[in-house]
Motif scaffolding. Structure first.
Motif, mmCIF file in Angstrom:
data_model
loop_
_atom_site.group_PDB
_atom_site.id
_atom_site.type_symbol
_atom_site.label_atom_id
_atom_site.label_comp_id
_atom_site.label_asym_id
_atom_site.label_seq_id
_atom_site.Cartn_x
_atom_site.Cartn_y
_atom_site.Cartn_z
ATOM 1 N N UNK A 203 40.976 43.997 41.176
ATOM 2 C CA UNK A 203 40.206 45.215 40.408
ATOM 3 C C UNK A 203 40.769 45.037 39.017
ATOM 4 N N UNK A 204 42.198 44.927 38.765
ATOM 5 C CA UNK A 204 42.628 45.001 37.401
ATOM 6 C C UNK A 204 42.042 43.823 36.621
ATOM 7 N N UNK A 205 41.979 42.676 37.218
ATOM 8 C CA UNK A 205 41.556 41.593 36.333
ATOM 9 C C UNK A 205 40.662 40.715 37.292
ATOM 10 N N UNK A 206 39.483 41.348 37.400
ATOM 11 C CA UNK A 206 38.315 40.527 38.218
ATOM 12 C C UNK A 206 38.141 39.035 37.779
ATOM 13 N N UNK A 207 37.934 38.257 38.713
ATOM 14 C CA UNK A 207 37.686 36.848 38.301
ATOM 15 C C UNK A 207 36.171 36.491 38.160
ATOM 16 N N UNK A 208 35.949 35.554 37.327
ATOM 17 C CA UNK A 208 34.724 35.035 37.189
ATOM 18 C C UNK A 208 33.528 36.284 36.638
ATOM 19 N N UNK B 67 35.699 42.388 46.204
ATOM 20 C CA UNK B 67 35.211 41.513 47.172
ATOM 21 C C UNK B 67 34.163 40.278 46.617
ATOM 22 N N UNK B 68 33.691 40.834 45.429
ATOM 23 C CA UNK B 68 33.065 39.598 44.642
ATOM 24 C C UNK B 68 33.819 38.927 44.036
ATOM 25 N N UNK B 69 34.927 39.240 43.436
ATOM 26 C CA UNK B 69 36.000 38.676 42.538
ATOM 27 C C UNK B 69 36.398 37.461 43.590
ATOM 28 N N UNK B 70 36.812 37.997 44.922
ATOM 29 C CA UNK B 70 37.157 37.046 46.072
ATOM 30 C C UNK B 70 36.168 35.835 46.218
ATOM 31 N N UNK B 71 34.820 36.452 46.380
ATOM 32 C CA UNK B 71 33.665 35.625 46.739
ATOM 33 C C UNK B 71 33.541 34.313 45.800
ATOM 34 N N UNK B 72 33.754 34.660 44.477
ATOM 35 C CA UNK B 72 33.273 33.706 43.401
ATOM 36 C C UNK B 72 34.508 32.894 43.646
ATOM 37 N N UNK B 73 35.645 33.102 44.075
ATOM 38 C CA UNK B 73 37.049 32.283 44.039
ATOM 39 C C UNK B 73 36.488 31.177 45.484
ATOM 40 N N UNK B 74 36.174 32.066 46.371
ATOM 41 C CA UNK B 74 35.842 31.352 47.926
ATOM 42 C C UNK B 74 34.737 30.387 47.517
ATOM 43 N N UNK B 75 33.778 30.493 46.836
ATOM 44 C CA UNK B 75 32.511 29.732 46.729
ATOM 45 C C UNK B 75 32.733 28.215 46.003
ATOM 46 N N UNK B 76 33.857 28.355 45.310
ATOM 47 C CA UNK B 76 33.874 26.956 44.454
ATOM 48 C C UNK B 76 34.138 25.809 45.396
ATOM 49 N N UNK B 77 33.359 24.693 45.246
ATOM 50 C CA UNK B 77 33.459 23.366 45.876
ATOM 51 C C UNK B 77 32.681 23.666 47.189
ATOM 52 N N UNK B 78 32.132 24.710 47.683
ATOM 53 C CA UNK B 78 31.440 24.616 48.903
ATOM 54 C C UNK B 78 30.042 24.217 48.982
ATOM 55 N N UNK B 79 29.578 23.903 50.044
ATOM 56 C CA UNK B 79 27.930 23.334 50.112
ATOM 57 C C UNK B 79 27.229 24.915 50.447
ATOM 58 N N UNK B 80 25.810 24.600 50.339
ATOM 59 C CA UNK B 80 25.240 26.023 50.836
ATOM 60 C C UNK B 80 25.246 26.122 52.212
ATOM 61 N N UNK B 81 25.540 25.331 53.020
ATOM 62 C CA UNK B 81 25.742 25.550 54.623
ATOM 63 C C UNK B 81 27.146 26.239 54.610
#
Ligand code: FES
Length: 127
Positions: free
Chosen positions: A19-24, A73-87
Motif C-alpha cells: 500500500x505504501x509503495x505499490x509495485x508496477x 492485491x493488484x501490486x502482488x498480481x503484477x509481481x506474480x504475473x512476470x514470466x508466466x504464460x496465459x495458461x
C-alpha cells in the motif's frame, strides 16, 4: 503456510508495504492485453496492462482508483504475473494473491477476487 484469508481487522506487514509503495504502477504504452474491472459496491476501478514476449509476460502494470486491499492485491498480481504464460495466469486464484500478501482480512476477499477478474478480462482481450 500462511492462510489466504484471516480473521483480522488489520493488514499484514506485506500488505502495508504494497500500500505504501505499490509495485508496477502506470500504463504500458503498447500492451498486448488490457483488463478492466470495477467493484460496484465500493466503486473501486482497476486497469491491468500486460505485455508478452513470446508466450510469457514480460511486463505487467496497473492503474487503480481504490482502497488499500485492492491496491495491494493488484501490486502482488503484477509481481506474480512476470514470466508466466496465459495458461499459468488463468490458474491464479484469489487465495494465491492473498497468500502472496501474507494473508488478507476475510472481509477484503472481494478485493483479491476483483484482481482475478481483471486478470481474466485482460486474457480475454488477448485471445
Ligand atoms: Fe473496493 Fe475491495 S474495497 S475492491
Amino acid at each position: 503456510m500462511t492462510p489466504a484469508f484471516v480473521d483480522a481487522h488489520h493488514y499484514s506487514e506485506t500488505v502495508l508495504g504494497h500500500i505504501a509503495e505499490p509495485h508496477n504502477v502506470g500504463a504500458i504504452e503498447r500492451p498486448d492485453a488490457v483488463g478492466r474491472g470495477t467493484n460496484p459496491s465500493c466503486g473501486d476501478e482497476v486497469t491491468l496492462y500486460l505485455r508478452f514476449e513470446g508466450e510469457r509476460v514480460a511486463e505487467a502494470k496497473m492503474e487503480i482508483l481504490g482502497c488499500g486491499a485492492i491496491t495491494a492485491s493488484m501490486s502482488a498480481l503484477t509481481d506474480m504475473a512476470g514470466g508466466k504464460t496465459a495458461e499459468e495466469l488463468m490458474a491464479i486464484t484469489p487465495e494465491q494473491i492473498a497468500e502472496h500478501l501474507g494473508g488478507l482480512p476475510r472481509h477484503k476477499r472481494h478485493c483479491a477476487q476483483l484482481a482475478q477478474r481483471v486478470l481474466r478480462d485482460a486474457l480475454k482481450d488477448r485471445a
